[in-house]
Design a protein around this motif. Structure first.
Motif, PDB file in Angstrom:
ATOM      1  N   ALA A  63      45.858  44.442  37.106  1.00  0.00           N
ATOM      2  CA  ALA A  63      45.066  45.664  37.050  1.00  0.00           C
ATOM      3  C   ALA A  63      45.705  46.585  36.022  1.00  0.00           C
ATOM      4  O   ALA A  63      46.911  46.515  35.780  1.00  0.00           O
ATOM      5  CB  ALA A  63      45.002  46.353  38.411  1.00  0.00           C
ATOM      6  N   SER A 323      39.197  46.561  38.958  1.00  0.00           N
ATOM      7  CA  SER A 323      39.584  46.229  37.585  1.00  0.00           C
ATOM      8  C   SER A 323      38.659  45.141  37.060  1.00  0.00           C
ATOM      9  O   SER A 323      38.295  44.220  37.800  1.00  0.00           O
ATOM     10  CB  SER A 323      41.028  45.734  37.516  1.00  0.00           C
ATOM     11  OG  SER A 323      41.930  46.777  37.820  1.00  0.00           O
ATOM     12  N   TYR A 377      39.465  49.871  34.292  1.00  0.00           N
ATOM     13  CA  TYR A 377      40.057  50.369  35.535  1.00  0.00           C
ATOM     14  C   TYR A 377      39.102  51.426  36.080  1.00  0.00           C
ATOM     15  O   TYR A 377      38.738  52.372  35.377  1.00  0.00           O
ATOM     16  CB  TYR A 377      41.432  50.995  35.281  1.00  0.00           C
ATOM     17  CG  TYR A 377      41.893  51.875  36.424  1.00  0.00           C
ATOM     18  CD1 TYR A 377      42.400  51.320  37.583  1.00  0.00           C
ATOM     19  CD2 TYR A 377      41.769  53.258  36.343  1.00  0.00           C
ATOM     20  CE1 TYR A 377      42.800  52.129  38.645  1.00  0.00           C
ATOM     21  CE2 TYR A 377      42.173  54.079  37.392  1.00  0.00           C
ATOM     22  CZ  TYR A 377      42.680  53.507  38.533  1.00  0.00           C
ATOM     23  OH  TYR A 377      43.054  54.305  39.582  1.00  0.00           O
TER      24      TYR A 377
END
Length: 529
Positions: A63, A323, A377
């Protein structure tokens, strides 16, 4: 002594439950002090949310995360201080934190604004003007300066006294101008959560960075992924200095007897879930504290009522972030310029936060020749994308669609260029601990001897995001070492007392035998009468 029916494991000075960045940090620091410790991790390898993955030939963070400090230069950050303390190299690169606006009316364009640390509080004023197209008048600025004035001189300790105050309540009580109120409520995309879920103590601590050093500084390792640059060297340091990893193993219960920690009962996932108990006078719970309580790893009766309520509130705010990974057939985004950007789409009325994008090359990901990796993100704690801990797939798809639509507006052809696409949801970094609580959950249990807490689910006030776990490691290590020395002194005193008692007993026994043997014997040199 192991419980009946439970296999006996090794004895350690300290057992750490959880092998994420926080658990590794305190483990490495304890290893430096010569403490014999073990780290229990349920996964096959350590690293937690700093793990890397392979995505169609790309090695990349699981992520997108950037390191954050409120102290200006990253050399003043706790991440950097940790590595210097351990004698490990840590090179970093600065990350500019730009905001971007996209619209279908301007295809192929993205308007950007980046904060300048030299501007201090003015950064926020300019950000608002950029995002809304409206300039603040002097009366609004004056109202907002109340917050800057109050927080600029507040110490971290003073901020901790305000963790029970909801920031939204503070706004209603102290901010009169309606526009100023709207601006402060509009901070949600910046802090990553609704203002009602933020404590004044947390906001005061972060806001003080603007008048003090100009704002929040973000950075990233210069080489490699977060796993390469942070997890691997910490793990190697830990084992090189005597630490032991126990992986594939789930903690089932932290054992407490008569108000003292005695060890951890585990479940070995490789041995068909056989139970095993490891003994230690100190246990560090470096997994999310609300998970430890909800899974009965820590019994609720071990906590005071105010701690238990705080843990419940922290768990109620825990969410997953989203993500995305998009491997493009060719370069669509420019490789020079902003490698990371906070994207707002103005086609939803007011500019709506739809996520961040980061170039794979910007976060040191490997890319196949001729391909371009773009990562997204999306915060799961904002009102629009509140995923919770069991995220509904329709919300995931909606959030991903909004992000891709925004990218298409800024870079026409983005969606057609996607060769492989993947999504990942995982627990957010620390925002669940920033909300109002009756008392701040600290690094040490208030009523159980030898029980300590690490990771990002404690401390309402501190460094934001994952930087907090490295901040916590310093006082945590100091207290544990002090406690172990105290226990050693008690042991030495106890052994000394036993030795003296044993010696006195022998002497007394010898004295008694001598007296008995003397009876009936004449004493040499004495004449008879």
């Amino acid at each position: 002594m192991a419980k009946k029916g439970i296999a006996k494991g090794k004895d350690f000075d300290v057992i750490i439950v959880g092998g994420g960045p926080g658990g590794l940090a305190v483990g490495a620091m304890l290893a430096k002090e010569g403490v014999k410790s073990a780290l229990i991790e349920k996964d096959p390898v350590v690293g937690g949310r700093y793990r890397s993955i392979d995505f169609h030939g790309c090695r990349v963070d699981s992520a997108v995360h950037f390191l954050v400090t409120l102290f200006g230069s990253p050399k003043n950050s706790y991440t950097y201080k940790l590595f210097m303390h351990l004698g490990l190299p840590f090179e970093y690169k600065l990350v500019q934190w730009p905001m971007g606006l996209v619209s279908k009316e301007t295809p192929g364009q993205i308007s950007t604004f980046a904060m300048d640390l030299k501007l201090g509080v003015d950064n926020f004023y300019q950000f608002f003007a950029f995002a809304t197209g409206m300039q603040m008048d002097d009366s609004v600025k004056k109202e907002l300066m109340k917050l800057a004035t109050i927080t600029s001189d507040m110490s971290e300790h003073e901020c901790r006294q305000m963790v029970n105050v909801c920031f939204a309540d503070w706004i209603e009580k102290y901010i009169e101008d309606p526009m100023a109120k709207a601006i402060l409520y509009g901070m949600e995309p910046v802090v990553g959560a609704p203002i009602k879920d933020m404590s004044f103590g947390f906001i005061a601590n972060v806001w003080s960075a603007f008048p003090r050093v100009g704002g929040v500084q973000t950075y990233y390792p210069k080489h490699g992924t977060l796993e390469d640059a942070i997890i691997t060297p910490l793990a190697k340091y830990f084992t090189d200095h005597g630490g032991q990893f126990i992986t594939h193993t789930t903690a089932r219960s932290i054992s407490v007897e008569e108000g003292k920690v005695t060890g951890v009962v585990t479940q070995d996932d490789r041995k068909r879930f056989m139970l095993e108990e490891y003994s230690a006078p100190v246990v560090v719970c470096a997994m999310p504290i609300f998970d430890a309580v909800s899974h009965h790893i820590l019994r609720s009766e071990l906590f005071t009522d105010d701690w238990l309520e705080a843990i419940r509130l922290i768990g109620s705010r825990a969410v997953q972030d989203l993500s995305g990974f998009y491997l493009l057939r060719k370069d669509v985004l420019p490789r020079k310029g902003h490698g990371w950007i906070h994207v707002f789409d103005v086609d939803y009325g007011l500019p709506t936060y739809v996520g961040d994008w980061a170039l794979g090359s910007f976060i040191n990901a490997t890319e196949p020749p001729g391909k371009q990796l773009v990562c997204s993100y999306i915060s799961g704690s904002s009102e629009l994308t509140h995923f919770g801990l069991t995220v509904p797939m329709d919300k995931v798809r909606q959030a991903n669609r909004m992000f891709k639509d925004a990218m298409e507006k800024a870079f026409p052809g983005f969606n057609k260029a996607i060769e492989h696409e993947g999504l990942n949801v995982q627990l957010s970094h620390g925002r669940y601990a920033y909300g109002p609580v009756p008392v701040e959950v600290d690094i040490q249990s208030p009523n159980i001897q030898g029980l300590y807490f690490g990771g990002d689910s404690i401390w309402n006030v501190g460094q934001p995001a994952s930087e907090k776990v490295f901040q916590i490691a310093f006082p945590l290590c100091e207290r544990i070492v002090k406690h172990l020395r105290f226990l050693k002194q008690l042991g030495d005193i106890s052994r000394g007392t036993k030795t003296r008692r044993h010696t006195m007993g022998i002497a007394k026994e010898k004295g008694g035998k001598h007296a008995q043997a003397s009876k009936g014997k004449s004493v040499q040199g004495r004449s008879k009468r």
